[in-house]
Every structure is written in C-alpha cells, then in structure tokens.
Design a protein around this motif. Structure first.
Motif, PDB file in Angstrom:
ATOM      1  N   PHE A 296      20.703  47.088  86.871  1.00  0.00           N
ATOM      2  CA  PHE A 296      20.135  47.200  88.210  1.00  0.00           C
ATOM      3  C   PHE A 296      19.173  48.388  88.297  1.00  0.00           C
ATOM      4  CE2 PHE A 296      20.537  49.490  92.262  1.00  0.00           C
ATOM      5  CZ  PHE A 296      19.999  48.564  93.140  1.00  0.00           C
ATOM      6  N   PHE A 297      19.599  49.553  87.799  1.00  0.00           N
ATOM      7  CA  PHE A 297      18.753  50.743  87.831  1.00  0.00           C
ATOM      8  C   PHE A 297      17.481  50.534  87.015  1.00  0.00           C
ATOM      9  CE2 PHE A 297      22.833  53.242  88.606  1.00  0.00           C
ATOM     10  CZ  PHE A 297      22.595  53.380  89.959  1.00  0.00           C
ATOM     11  N   LYS A 298      17.608  49.886  85.872  1.00  0.00           N
ATOM     12  CA  LYS A 298      16.431  49.625  85.037  1.00  0.00           C
ATOM     13  C   LYS A 298      15.465  48.672  85.734  1.00  0.00           C
ATOM     14  CE  LYS A 298      18.241  50.162  80.350  1.00  0.00           C
ATOM     15  NZ  LYS A 298      18.584  49.388  79.128  1.00  0.00           N
TER      16      LYS A 298
ATOM     17  N   ALA B 228      14.467  52.780  85.801  1.00  0.00           N
ATOM     18  CA  ALA B 228      15.233  53.892  85.229  1.00  0.00           C
ATOM     19  C   ALA B 228      15.222  53.835  83.707  1.00  0.00           C
ATOM     20  CB  ALA B 228      16.671  53.861  85.740  1.00  0.00           C
ATOM     21  N   GLU B 229      15.193  55.012  83.128  1.00  0.00           N
ATOM     22  CA  GLU B 229      15.304  55.180  81.683  1.00  0.00           C
ATOM     23  C   GLU B 229      16.618  55.887  81.390  1.00  0.00           C
ATOM     24  OE1 GLU B 229      12.088  57.646  80.481  1.00  0.00           O
ATOM     25  OE2 GLU B 229      10.578  56.383  81.427  1.00  0.00           O
ATOM     26  N   ILE B 230      17.290  55.470  80.346  1.00  0.00           N
ATOM     27  CA  ILE B 230      18.509  56.154  79.915  1.00  0.00           C
ATOM     28  C   ILE B 230      18.082  57.350  79.075  1.00  0.00           C
ATOM     29  CG2 ILE B 230      20.622  55.969  78.559  1.00  0.00           C
ATOM     30  CD1 ILE B 230      20.363  52.857  79.134  1.00  0.00           C
ATOM     31  N   THR B 231      18.497  58.544  79.486  1.00  0.00           N
ATOM     32  CA  THR B 231      18.112  59.738  78.736  1.00  0.00           C
ATOM     33  C   THR B 231      19.238  60.218  77.822  1.00  0.00           C
ATOM     34  OG1 THR B 231      18.710  61.183  80.584  1.00  0.00           O
ATOM     35  CG2 THR B 231      16.423  60.452  80.453  1.00  0.00           C
TER      36      THR B 231
ATOM     37  N   ARG C 146      16.884  58.506  84.390  1.00  0.00           N
ATOM     38  CA  ARG C 146      15.764  59.131  85.079  1.00  0.00           C
ATOM     39  C   ARG C 146      14.958  58.043  85.773  1.00  0.00           C
ATOM     40  NH1 ARG C 146      10.327  61.648  83.120  1.00  0.00           N
ATOM     41  NH2 ARG C 146      10.510  59.836  81.816  1.00  0.00           N
ATOM     42  N   SER C 147      14.670  58.281  87.042  1.00  0.00           N
ATOM     43  CA  SER C 147      13.858  57.360  87.834  1.00  0.00           C
ATOM     44  C   SER C 147      12.973  58.187  88.755  1.00  0.00           C
ATOM     45  CB  SER C 147      14.757  56.442  88.663  1.00  0.00           C
ATOM     46  OG  SER C 147      13.997  55.621  89.522  1.00  0.00           O
ATOM     47  N   ARG C 148      11.708  57.836  88.819  1.00  0.00           N
ATOM     48  CA  ARG C 148      10.753  58.531  89.690  1.00  0.00           C
ATOM     49  C   ARG C 148      10.756  60.040  89.447  1.00  0.00           C
ATOM     50  NH1 ARG C 148      12.362  55.502  95.292  1.00  0.00           N
ATOM     51  NH2 ARG C 148      12.109  53.388  94.523  1.00  0.00           N
TER      52      ARG C 148
ATOM     53  N   LEU D 270      25.268  58.374  86.136  1.00  0.00           N
ATOM     54  CA  LEU D 270      26.106  57.219  86.443  1.00  0.00           C
ATOM     55  C   LEU D 270      27.356  57.398  85.602  1.00  0.00           C
ATOM     56  CD1 LEU D 270      26.670  54.421  87.657  1.00  0.00           C
ATOM     57  CD2 LEU D 270      25.417  53.443  85.707  1.00  0.00           C
ATOM     58  N   GLU D 271      28.512  57.390  86.264  1.00  0.00           N
ATOM     59  CA  GLU D 271      29.752  57.639  85.550  1.00  0.00           C
ATOM     60  C   GLU D 271      30.783  56.566  85.852  1.00  0.00           C
ATOM     61  OE1 GLU D 271      31.246  61.616  85.647  1.00  0.00           O
ATOM     62  OE2 GLU D 271      29.276  62.472  85.247  1.00  0.00           O
ATOM     63  N   HIS D 272      31.688  56.397  84.903  1.00  0.00           N
ATOM     64  CA  HIS D 272      32.812  55.483  85.065  1.00  0.00           C
ATOM     65  C   HIS D 272      34.062  56.165  84.523  1.00  0.00           C
ATOM     66  CE1 HIS D 272      35.334  51.916  84.966  1.00  0.00           C
ATOM     67  NE2 HIS D 272      35.719  52.324  83.779  1.00  0.00           N
TER      68      HIS D 272
END
Length: 109
Positions: free
Chosen positions: A37-39, A44-47, A61-63, A69-71
């Motif tokens: 969803f974020f992508k 969003a990019e996963i850093t 990272r977005s904008r 994001l944690e679980h």
C-alpha cells in the motif's frame, strides 16, 4: 467486540512519536499488504528492514520523510513518523486514507 474504527492514534505523554495502530488487522501477513500500500499509493521506498521471529521493523521514505512500519505478534501493526516533532501531515494523511479504505472491512478485536 465489533468496531468500525480502523486506526487508533496513540499520543504518548513521554515525548515519543505518535503511533498509528491498525486495529483488527494485526497479523504479520497484513504487514506485507501495508508495505505494498505504501509503495503503490505513497511511492514509498524501503530504506532499512529488520525481520525477527515475532517482530518486523521497516523504515520507509515517502515525500522526503522517513517513517517506521512495525509489527509485533502481541501488539499488531503500527506506523509512526521519524520527524523530530514525532508526527506529521503525511502520517495523518495515511491514517485517514487507511481509515477510509478499510472502514468496511469486517474484523473483531
């Protein structure tokens, strides 16, 4: 107990970041759906990402903004801003977007 609220905004009193918890959708498989969803909707990019036995912690990272994001298997899925203020317009926008998209999803908590 049935609920129609999807996002719980937790504002800690100790100066830690504001956490946005996704209620009723706590499993680790939904974590992957959130990443997608974020992508898709927020470019969003996963850093960084760390996956453990019962926890996952990914920085995205977005904008130009970094957020986590944690679980945790006992808590569920949540996200929060890495901004010094502990919250941001982007986090509020994402929370509202998820609330709207998931409001008719049946779940129990």
């Amino acid at each position: 107990m049935m609920s129609n609220k999807v996002i719980h905004r937790n504002v800690p009193s100790d100066g830690k970041p504001v956490e946005y918890h996704i209620l009723g959708l706590e499993d680790s498989e939904f974590f992957d759906s959130l990443v997608s969803f974020f992508k898709k909707y927020y470019d969003a990019e996963i850093t960084t990402n760390t996956d453990g036995i019962s926890t996952r912690s990914w920085q995205l990272r977005s904008r130009g903004e970094y957020f986590m994001l944690e679980h945790h298997e006992d808590i569920g899925n949540w996200f929060y801003s890495c901004e010094p203020s502990g919250d941001s317009q982007l986090m509020s926008e994402i929370a509202s977007d998820l609330e709207e998209r998931l409001k008719d999803t049946p779940y129990e908590y």
